[in-house]
Design an enzyme around this catalytic site. Structure first.
Site, PDB file in Angstrom:
ATOM      1  CG  ASP A 108      -2.045  -1.137   1.468  1.00  0.00           C
ATOM      2  OD1 ASP A 108      -2.082  -1.805   0.000  1.00  0.00           O
ATOM      3  OD2 ASP A 108      -2.714  -1.081   1.742  1.00  0.00           O
ATOM      4  CG  ASP A 144      -8.177  -7.516   5.934  1.00  0.00           C
ATOM      5  OD1 ASP A 144      -7.595  -7.652   5.969  1.00  0.00           O
ATOM      6  OD2 ASP A 144      -9.283  -7.763   6.026  1.00  0.00           O
TER       7      ASP A 144
HETATM    8  C1  BGC Z   1      -1.361  -6.592  10.070  1.00  0.00           C
HETATM    9  C2  BGC Z   1      -0.308  -7.371  10.618  1.00  0.00           C
HETATM   10  C3  BGC Z   1      -0.257  -8.272   9.903  1.00  0.00           C
HETATM   11  C4  BGC Z   1      -0.605  -8.224   8.297  1.00  0.00           C
HETATM   12  C5  BGC Z   1      -0.815 -10.477   8.489  1.00  0.00           C
HETATM   13  C6  BGC Z   1      -1.703  -6.844   8.367  1.00  0.00           C
HETATM   14  O1  BGC Z   1      -2.277  -6.100   8.487  1.00  0.00           O
HETATM   15  O2  BGC Z   1      -0.847  -5.162  10.722  1.00  0.00           O
HETATM   16  O3  BGC Z   1       0.111  -7.028  11.959  1.00  0.00           O
HETATM   17  O4  BGC Z   1       1.195  -9.400  10.477  1.00  0.00           O
HETATM   18  O5  BGC Z   1      -2.062  -7.502   8.449  1.00  0.00           O
HETATM   19  O6  BGC Z   1      -2.230 -10.990   9.210  1.00  0.00           O
END
Ligand code: BGC
Length: 574
Positions: free
Chosen positions: A288, A512
């Protein structure tokens, strides 16, 4: 500095093919071997600000145990990094000395090295080379085989064209255990997912969890005698996640030095450990971040103050360039830069600037296009890989589906068409013609009972699009814990030309973002796009969020979501 077996062989082949030219440049009447050395200098690849050169020295005089080659540039060329020689530059004067392992140069023998450089204007081949103080013949490769442009599509820098081809992919034992502990989870728990290095502490391992070396050691065990890809998500930029709050991160907007020294450098030094040289390491670079600079960094209704800060301080760009350069210097690392998804960058007004942004970051602050193996789309998003019943060229009673509310003038309706179009624009902009795309298919399946079984009715363009589309989101800008989503295509190598793999970058079952505010020390904020009661913002056209309720913090296990993803998997789970 020995990253370059393949291009070394290529350089030798080029020089062999152009020997005739070298002989023509021998002074009239002199026997070839009267000139003590011949230097082949070939610009193998060139783009608007940089180039890659291969140099081969052939010794026509007595055997040597060490060598020193000097030349001067007429232009402003600067050597930025080299291999198979120690290269230094002072003003326009360049010195290349042998490494400890390639000092021996027999009579009639050759040695090759290479380097990347920057330049502006013209990039002429130097007129004079001296080997240990004696002038050599010059073969500038103009007799054929040199050339400029986008590469060959074959291996670069000793890397294979597609690291996923013929290889297994690392199964993260920690994710696998969580999936297997779910009822029905053993149907998916042996699938490969990416390891997210989302905080400095994840390098050593947080609270007893596996650190980076633990994962790589486990990967070596899974590898056996074949090839294996380990997928790492590099995700800790200063001021991370500037258009949202759910994954804001630990580093402040100005912490670029800390990002380099405490995050990228330690990762790079572990990945460069020779113990891991037999692994193929795919790094997914900063989801992103660059897309946020393109669409949310200023001047539009989707802008945020945080993205404007990151655009003006340049720290996303510096951080990504640094990551590309440091990780790209490791011969078994394949960098894939995040390129958002079709519902973000798919409009021409976003895609052109995005391609320019990617190219800028891959050619400044020490990075170069050869540090990029490819790009990934749809990371942690929900856009369908292909829409079987809807094509962007469809019309309803003469009206283009692009005019529908759902498509809203986007040029693409799914990820694969977006990925391939993006790929060709990237190559035109100067990336290697061999770059490959990854598509994150972890949660874009959209199966289950709501999935259409054919095209929608032709009563109106909106009826047609809404009846045809498998992506059941309320709006394509919705991104948090989407209700109705399913697991997508299982991870697959080389599913289509130009696509290196379908991957599960976002581990299914990991949230998420939290649906209500939850105190934490992980740098996770509360983004109302994760709140099912919120009415949205400019980035989702002020629509409801479609998020599941009762969600934990980003990255935490979300059992109800995992169950839904299995339920709605497409292709269905057997
Ligand atoms: C989070 C991370 C996480 C990743 C995978 C991201 O949105 O901020 O902490 O490891 O997703 O789940």
């Amino acid at each position: 500095m020995s990253r370059n077996r393949t291009s070394l062989l290529a350089a030798l082949a080029l020089v062999a093919g152009t020997m005739g030219t070298a002989l023509l440049q021998t002074p009239a009447g002199a026997a070839t071997d009267a000139v003590p050395c011949t230097v082949g200098y070939t610009v193998q690849n060139q783009w608007d600000t940089g180039f890659t050169a291969a140099v081969t020295i052939t010794n026509n005089a007595a055997a040597k145990s060490s060598w020193l080659l000097r030349w001067s540039y007429a232009g402003d060329q600067k050597v930025t990094s080299g291999w198979n020689a120690g290269i230094s530059q002072s003003g326009s004067d360049v010195t290349a000395a042998n490494e400890s392992y390639n000092g021996a140069l027999a009579n009639g023998g050759s040695v090759s090295f290479g380097f990347n450089g920057s330049y502006t204007g013209t990039n002429a081949v130097p007129a004079v080379f001296t080997l240990d103080g004696v002038a050599c013949n010059v073969d500038d490769g103009s007799g054929g085989g040199g050339g400029t442009g986008g590469g060959t599509g074959g291996p670069t820098d000793g890397r294979v064209d597609n690291p996923y081809a013929g290889a297994k992919v690392y199964v993260n034992p920690e994710w696998s255990a969580r999936a297997a502990a779910e009822p029905g989870g053993s149907r998916v728990s042996s699938r490969p997912t990416a390891v997210w290095l989302d905080r400095i502490a994840t390098i050593d391992g947080v609270n007893g969890a596996m650190g980076l070396r633990d994962h790589l050691d486990a990967a070596l065990r899974q590898k056996g005698s074949g090839d294996l890809v380990v997928q790492l998500v590099v995700y800790d930029l200063p001021g991370r996640d500037c258009a949202a709050l759910a994954s804001n991160g630990e580093l402040g907007p100005d912490d670029i030095d800390k990002y380099k020294s405490d995050y990228i450098d330690p990762i790079a030094s572990i990945l460069a450990d020779p113990a891991y040289a037999s692994l193929r390491i795919a790094t997914i670079i900063e989801p992103d971040s660059l897309p946020n600079l393109v669409t949310n960094g200023g001047g539009t209704d989707t802008s945020t103050a945080a993205c404007e800060t990151m655009k003006s301080n340049g720290n996303y760009e510096k951080g990504v360039s640094y990551a590309l350069q440091k990780l790209g210097a490791i011969p078994n690392v394949y960098n894939y830069v995040d390129a958002a998804h079709h519902g973000w960058l798919g409009w021409d007004t976003n895609l052109g600037p995005a391609v320019q942004e990617f190219h800028k970051v891959a050619t400044t602050n020490g990075a170069d296009v050869h540090d990029v193996a490819g790009f990934i789309v749809n990371t942690a998003n929900y856009s369908a890989t292909t829409e079987p019943y809807l094509k962007v060229g469809d019309t309803v009673n003469g009206t283009s589906v692009r005019q529908s509310k759902w498509v809203d003038w986007d040029q693409y309706v799914d990820e694969q068409s977006y990925a391939l179009a993006l790929r060709s624009q990237l190559v035109s902009a100067g990336f290697d013609s061999g770059i490959g795309m990854l598509i994150d298919t972890s949660r874009n399946g959209w199966g289950g009972t709501a999935r259409p079984t054919g095209p929608g009715p032709l009563t109106s363009v909106d009826d047609y699009v809404n009846g045809s589309r498998t992506d059941r989101r309320i709006h394509v800008g919705n991104w948090c814990n989407q209700s109705g989503a399913g697991l997508g295509e299982r991870p697959t190598a080389a599913p289509a030309a130009g696509v290196d793999a379908y991957v599960w970058a976002k581990p299914p079952g990991e949230s998420d973002g939290s649906s209500t505010a939850i105190a934490n020390d992980e740098g996770k904020g509360f983004d109302r796009m994760c709140d099912p009661t919120y009415g949205g913002n400019a980035r989702n056209g002020n629509n409801p969020t479609g998020a599941l309720a009762n969600a934990p913090l980003a990255g935490h296990w979300f059992s109800a979501q995992f169950q839904q993803l299995m339920q709605n998997a497409y292709p269905p789970l057997s």
